[in-house]
Design a protein around this motif. Structure first.
Motif, short mmCIF file in Angstrom:
data_model
loop_
_atom_site.label_atom_id
_atom_site.label_comp_id
_atom_site.label_asym_id
_atom_site.label_seq_id
_atom_site.Cartn_x
_atom_site.Cartn_y
_atom_site.Cartn_z
N LYS A 1 40.39 29.20 48.32
CA LYS A 1 41.48 29.73 49.14
C LYS A 1 41.21 29.54 50.63
N ARG B 1 46.29 33.53 37.37
CA ARG B 1 46.41 33.76 38.81
C ARG B 1 47.07 35.10 39.04
N ARG B 2 46.78 35.71 40.18
CA ARG B 2 47.40 36.98 40.51
C ARG B 2 48.84 36.77 40.94
N ASP C 1 49.33 35.76 44.61
CA ASP C 1 49.05 34.35 44.93
C ASP C 1 50.20 33.46 44.49
N PRO D 1 36.43 32.00 38.47
CA PRO D 1 37.06 32.95 39.41
C PRO D 1 36.43 32.90 40.80
N GLU D 2 35.09 32.78 40.85
CA GLU D 2 34.43 32.67 42.15
C GLU D 2 34.89 31.40 42.88
N CYS E 1 29.46 27.29 43.23
CA CYS E 1 30.00 28.48 42.57
C CYS E 1 29.55 28.48 41.12
N SER F 1 38.50 31.68 44.24
CA SER F 1 38.50 32.50 45.45
C SER F 1 37.95 31.72 46.63
N GLU G 1 44.66 40.60 36.85
CA GLU G 1 44.27 39.34 37.49
C GLU G 1 45.06 38.14 36.96
#
Length: 243
Positions: A45, A182-183, A186, A38-39, A34, A42, A167
């Motif tokens: 997860k 973090r959102r 989540d 952020p990538e 990555c 994600s 976000e």
């Protein structure tokens, strides 16, 4: 030793070098590459890993900020061109700290530390592809929130509410307002106990509510709306405590 590892670095040449070292000198499984935090968050997860090679200086979120959001069972090898971050890096489950440009000799030294770490009986077992559901979190549990270069310890029982900001989310206690990268969705998936979603922008700690009136909850001087989407489920929980 078959470890699942991930490289996170915004420099393609650095990623390629580490990939070559890993593929030519280990039997580890390189599950992904990555190019920013952020990538990577994600990716994680849906792809559990045992070890992350994590660059510190990246856009959007630094490696230190990303590390503060990772599960404590995730081991880290930080990579950077700057030695001044070394002391701070050991606030996290850090196995080693590699200064760029990384040589094969230095990678071998890190490899030995990594395999020695995972060979210890107390080292966490690799994460299963389908891990069991986490046990309910006790109210006395705490965690650390990264803010700038400081880690803030927060007790779950002290949290008043979380407020979503695109976000990000803001955690509020009687004495602190901390930004979390973090959102809100989540965060809500990891909370249990007395926490409840009352609005697209709010999760509240029911144990810290002062009152409920009309379509609002009140925590101290803060008035928080209850949206139609979450009202029924929230009020069902409240009814359990109504005399």
């Amino acid at each position: 030793m078959n470890l699942r590892c991930l490289i996170v670095d915004d420099e393609p040449n650095a990623v390629s070098l580490l990939e070559m070292f890993i593929r030519q000198n280990t039997v580890w499984q390189l599950v992904g590459k990555c190019y920013d935090a952020p990538e990577a968050l994600s990716f994680l997860k849906t792809h559990p890993v045992d070890l992350i090679f994590l660059d510190i200086n990246m856009p959007h979120l630094t490696g230190m900020e990303m590390a503060a959001l990772l599960p404590p069972s995730t081991s880290i090898v930080f990579t950077t061109a700057y030695s001044e971050y070394a002391a701070d890096s050991y606030s996290f489950p850090t196995i080693d700290y590699l200064l760029k440009p990384i040589t094969l000799k230095r990678f071998y030294a890190a490899l030995q530390k990594i395999e020695a770490h995972f060979a210890r009986p107390e080292a966490a077992a690799p994460v299963a592809d389908n891990p069991p559901a986490a046990a309910p979190r006790p109210e006395t549990e705490y965690f650390f929130i990264k803010s700038g270069r400081m880690l803030h310890k927060v007790l779950l029982q002290d949290i008043l509410y979380f407020e979503g900001e695109k976000e990000y989310a803001r955690l509020v206690t009687p004495t602190q307002r901390l930004l979390i990268y973090r959102r809100l969705k989540d965060i809500g998936e990891q909370l249990s106990g007395s926490f409840a979603r009352v609005h697209n922008s709010y999760i509240v700690n029911i144990a810290r509510l002062d009152s409920i009136r009309d379509n609002h909850v009140f925590i101290g001087s803060k008035q928080i709306p209850i949206s139609e989407k979450f009202r029924e489920a929230f009020m069902e929980r409240i009814k359990e405590k109504v005399f």
